[in-house]
Design an enzyme around this catalytic site. Sequence first.
Site, PDB file in Angstrom:
ATOM      1  N   LYS A  22       0.848  -1.207   0.000  1.00  9.13           N
ATOM      2  CA  LYS A  22       0.000   0.000   0.000  1.00  9.13           C
ATOM      3  C   LYS A  22       0.876   1.247   0.000  1.00  9.13           C
ATOM      4  CE  LYS A  22      -1.780   1.762   4.039  1.00  9.13           C
ATOM      5  NZ  LYS A  22      -1.546   3.188   4.209  1.00  9.13           N
ATOM      6  N   ASN A  23       1.912   1.255   0.874  1.00  9.63           N
ATOM      7  CA  ASN A  23       2.683   2.488   1.044  1.00  9.63           C
ATOM      8  C   ASN A  23       3.697   2.707  -0.075  1.00  9.63           C
ATOM      9  OD1 ASN A  23       1.083   2.853   3.222  1.00  9.63           O
ATOM     10  ND2 ASN A  23       2.637   2.334   4.750  1.00  9.63           N
ATOM     11  N   CYS A 116      -5.720   8.203   9.153  1.00  9.23           N
ATOM     12  CA  CYS A 116      -5.829   7.583  10.477  1.00  9.23           C
ATOM     13  C   CYS A 116      -5.539   8.598  11.578  1.00  9.23           C
ATOM     14  CB  CYS A 116      -4.795   6.461  10.625  1.00  9.23           C
ATOM     15  SG  CYS A 116      -5.223   5.028   9.686  1.00  9.23           S
ATOM     16  N   ARG A 121      -1.204  14.791  13.212  1.00 10.92           N
ATOM     17  CA  ARG A 121      -0.347  14.387  12.072  1.00 10.92           C
ATOM     18  C   ARG A 121      -0.068  15.641  11.248  1.00 10.92           C
ATOM     19  NH1 ARG A 121      -2.297   8.802   9.684  1.00 10.92           N
ATOM     20  NH2 ARG A 121      -0.168   8.704   8.901  1.00 10.92           N
ATOM     21  N   ASP A 306       3.819   0.290  12.388  1.00 11.21           N
ATOM     22  CA  ASP A 306       2.597  -0.299  11.814  1.00 11.21           C
ATOM     23  C   ASP A 306       2.372  -1.731  12.276  1.00 11.21           C
ATOM     24  OD1 ASP A 306       2.903   1.325   8.560  1.00 11.21           O
ATOM     25  OD2 ASP A 306       2.352   2.049  10.548  1.00 11.21           O
ATOM     26  N   ARG A 398      -9.195   0.341   3.764  1.00  9.35           N
ATOM     27  CA  ARG A 398      -8.249   1.298   3.175  1.00  9.35           C
ATOM     28  C   ARG A 398      -6.923   0.619   2.867  1.00  9.35           C
ATOM     29  NH1 ARG A 398      -6.740   5.620   6.759  1.00  9.35           N
ATOM     30  NH2 ARG A 398      -5.218   5.854   5.110  1.00  9.35           N
TER      31      ARG A 398
HETATM   32  C1  EPZ Z   1       3.609   6.845   6.692  1.00  7.33           C
HETATM   33  O1  EPZ Z   1       2.774   7.805   7.306  1.00  7.33           O
HETATM   34  C2  EPZ Z   1       2.737   5.625   6.453  1.00  7.33           C
HETATM   35  N1  EPZ Z   1       1.649   5.973   5.548  1.00  7.33           N
HETATM   36  C3  EPZ Z   1       2.193   5.123   7.781  1.00  7.33           C
HETATM   37  O2  EPZ Z   1       1.468   3.931   7.515  1.00  7.33           O
HETATM   38  C4  EPZ Z   1       3.358   4.772   8.706  1.00  7.33           C
HETATM   39  O3  EPZ Z   1       2.847   4.413   9.976  1.00  7.33           O
HETATM   40  C5  EPZ Z   1       4.281   5.993   8.862  1.00  7.33           C
HETATM   41  O4  EPZ Z   1       4.697   6.454   7.559  1.00  7.33           O
HETATM   42  C6  EPZ Z   1       5.529   5.658   9.661  1.00  7.33           C
HETATM   43  O5  EPZ Z   1       6.194   4.599   9.099  1.00  7.33           O
HETATM   44  C7  EPZ Z   1       1.890   5.970   4.206  1.00  7.33           C
HETATM   45  O6  EPZ Z   1       2.996   5.752   3.759  1.00  7.33           O
HETATM   46  C8  EPZ Z   1       0.716   6.263   3.330  1.00  7.33           C
HETATM   47  P1  EPZ Z   1       5.503  10.077   9.084  1.00  7.33           P
HETATM   48  P2  EPZ Z   1       3.295   9.333   7.449  1.00  7.33           P
HETATM   49  O7  EPZ Z   1       5.454  11.369   8.348  1.00  7.33           O
HETATM   50  O8  EPZ Z   1       4.106   9.701   6.275  1.00  7.33           O
HETATM   51  C9  EPZ Z   1       5.525  13.324  12.594  1.00  7.33           C
HETATM   52  C10 EPZ Z   1      -0.286   2.462   7.676  1.00  7.33           C
HETATM   53  O9  EPZ Z   1      -0.688   1.847   8.651  1.00  7.33           O
HETATM   54  N2  EPZ Z   1       5.513  14.340  11.539  1.00  7.33           N
HETATM   55  O10 EPZ Z   1       6.716   9.210   8.953  1.00  7.33           O
HETATM   56  O11 EPZ Z   1       2.132  10.168   7.804  1.00  7.33           O
HETATM   57  C11 EPZ Z   1       4.203  12.572  12.660  1.00  7.33           C
HETATM   58  O12 EPZ Z   1       3.266  13.278  13.455  1.00  7.33           O
HETATM   59  C12 EPZ Z   1       0.057   3.921   7.798  1.00  7.33           C
HETATM   60  O13 EPZ Z   1      -0.064   1.960   6.547  1.00  7.33           O
HETATM   61  C13 EPZ Z   1       5.617  15.689  11.898  1.00  7.33           C
HETATM   62  O14 EPZ Z   1       5.715  16.038  13.070  1.00  7.33           O
HETATM   63  O15 EPZ Z   1       4.233   9.197   8.739  1.00  7.33           O
HETATM   64  C14 EPZ Z   1       4.603  11.249  13.286  1.00  7.33           C
HETATM   65  O16 EPZ Z   1       4.633  11.388  14.698  1.00  7.33           O
HETATM   66  C15 EPZ Z   1      -0.315   4.465   9.149  1.00  7.33           C
HETATM   67  N3  EPZ Z   1       5.587  16.641  10.919  1.00  7.33           N
HETATM   68  C16 EPZ Z   1       6.026  11.020  12.760  1.00  7.33           C
HETATM   69  O17 EPZ Z   1       6.476  12.301  12.270  1.00  7.33           O
HETATM   70  C17 EPZ Z   1       5.486  16.302   9.581  1.00  7.33           C
HETATM   71  O18 EPZ Z   1       5.486  17.216   8.721  1.00  7.33           O
HETATM   72  C18 EPZ Z   1       6.109  10.008  11.640  1.00  7.33           C
HETATM   73  O19 EPZ Z   1       5.207  10.399  10.639  1.00  7.33           O
HETATM   74  C19 EPZ Z   1       5.377  14.935   9.241  1.00  7.33           C
HETATM   75  C20 EPZ Z   1       5.406  13.971  10.237  1.00  7.33           C
END
Ligand code: EPZ
Length: 418
Positions: A22-23, A116, A121, A306, A398
Site C-alpha cells: 500500500k505504502n 488515520c 499528524r 505499523d 483502506r
Molecule cells: C507513513 O505515514 C505511512 N503511511 C504510515 O502507515 C506509517 O505508519 C508511517 O509512515 C511511519 O512509518 C503511508 O505511507 C501512506 P511520518 P506518514 O510522516 O508519512 C511526525 C499504515 O498503517 N511528523 O513518517 O504520515 C508525525 O506526526 C500507515 O499503513 C511531523 O511532526 O508518517 C509522526 O509522529 C499508518 N511533521 C512522525 O512524524 C510532519 O510534517 C512520523 O510520521 C510529518 C510527520
Amino acid sequence: MPHFLIEGNRRLKGEVCVQGAKNSILSILAATVLCSGQCIIHNCPDILDVDFSIEILKYLGGFVYREGKSIIVNMENIKRYDIPDRLMKEMRSSIIFLGAIISRLKKAQVSLPGGCQLGPRPIDFHLEALKNMGVQIHEDGVRLFCIVKEKLQGTKIVLPFPSVGATENIILAATLASGETILENAAREPEIEDLIRFLNLCGAKIKGAGTSKIAIKGVPKLTGAEYKIIPDRIAAATYMAAGAITGGEVLVRNISRIHLNEIVKVLKMCKCGIIMSGENLLIKAPERLTPIKKLKTAVYPGFPTDMQALILSMMTVAKGKSSFEENVFSDRYKYTKELLKMGAQIYVNGKNAIVEGVEQLHAADMAATDLRGGAALVLAGLKAQGISSIRRLRHIDRGYEKLEENLSGLGAKIKRIS
Ligand code: EPZ
C-alpha cells in the site's frame, strides 16, 4: 452498518499470498503526476486508498484505468492543480500529491489531509521543505495555496525527524527542480526505495535510496515506465500474526524477506517456528505464545510502528507480561480500548503499554479505530471464544485487500455483513 462477524478459537492452517505494498503504490501513483508518458504499475493492491488515488489522478485530468492487478496511468494532459476536500479528507497520503503537482504546474491548492487518527499528524516538515525550494504557501486555516514563480530550486534539506511522507514529498518536488537537492535524515523505509527505483526508471537522477542521505539531481522531464511494486510487509506481518495468535501453521507467499527481519525476530522470541525459502515464509505457532519483555517501535530499519498493534494483540493471550514503547506516533493505542471489551488486560500510559496475557479472550462487539488497530481487533476476534463483531470496516478496507477471503482461506470463520 457493514461489519465483520468472526467465530474465534480456531487454529489457522493453510497458505496466503501477500498483496502489493500500500505504502509503495500510493507514493508511486503520486509520482506519475511528474511523468509525461504512460506508466504501467503491476502488483497493485485492490484497496480503498488506491481507489482514492485513482480518483485524484482522474480529477487532475489524467487517463487512468485498472486492469486486474495493474494500473495504467498517463498524466501527460494534467490540467487541474487542486485536490477536492473530500478526497484530501479520505486519506492522509493525499498530501504527497502536493510536491508533484507544484513540480508540474507551478501551483497547487489542497486542504489539510485526513487519514488515520494516530495523534496530531502535522505536515510542517513537508511545508518547510517546499518553502526552502522556493514555494510560497498561503494558508487560510482550511486550505493551502501554493505557488512558485519559476521552477522549484534544488537545495539542502535536513529533516528534524525521518518522516516517510515528508521524504516522499521532497523527492517528488526535487525530481524536476533546477539544480540538486540533498536530503539528510531522510526516511529509509523500503517503500521509499521502491519510489526511487520507479522514478529513476522514468529518467530521474536520484541516489542514496535506503540511506538517510538522498541526492536528487533535477531533470527537465520524465518519461513513463513499467514497474512492479514490492510486497506489502505489513500485510505479510498481519497474516503471520494471525497464524501466531491462533496457534496455527500458515504459509505466507510472495514476501520480501529482508523487509521482515524485525517481525521474524519478535515471532521467534514468542517461540514461533519460522522457516523461510525464496519468497515464502512458514510460521508454526506454539499452543501459547511466550511474552515479549519490551518491544520498542522505531523508524526503519527498527521495529515498524505499523506492526505494533498486531503484536500487542497477540500478547493479550501470551503466558505472561509484555511491554511496548511507541516512539513514532503520539497516540497509537486507541484500539486497545476495544480489546479491553474482550477481557484483555492492557495498561496504557502515554507511549508505554503493559499487557498481562490471559488464558482466553471472550467475544465482543467492537469498532475499528484505524487501519492497523482494526487489524489487531480482527486478530483478537480470531482467538476469542464466541462470535465477535467489528464495525467501521472502512478503516480496514483502506489498506487490506480481501482480508476476510484470505483469512477464510486459512480456515477462519469470518464474514462481512453488509
Ligand atoms: C507513513 O505515514 C505511512 N503511511 C504510515 O502507515 C506509517 O505508519 C508511517 O509512515 C511511519 O512509518 C503511508 O505511507 C501512506 P511520518 P506518514 O510522516 O508519512 C511526525 C499504515 O498503517 N511528523 O513518517 O504520515 C508525525 O506526526 C500507515 O499503513 C511531523 O511532526 O508518517 C509522526 O509522529 C499508518 N511533521 C512522525 O512524524 C510532519 O510534517 C512520523 O510520521 C510529518 C510527520
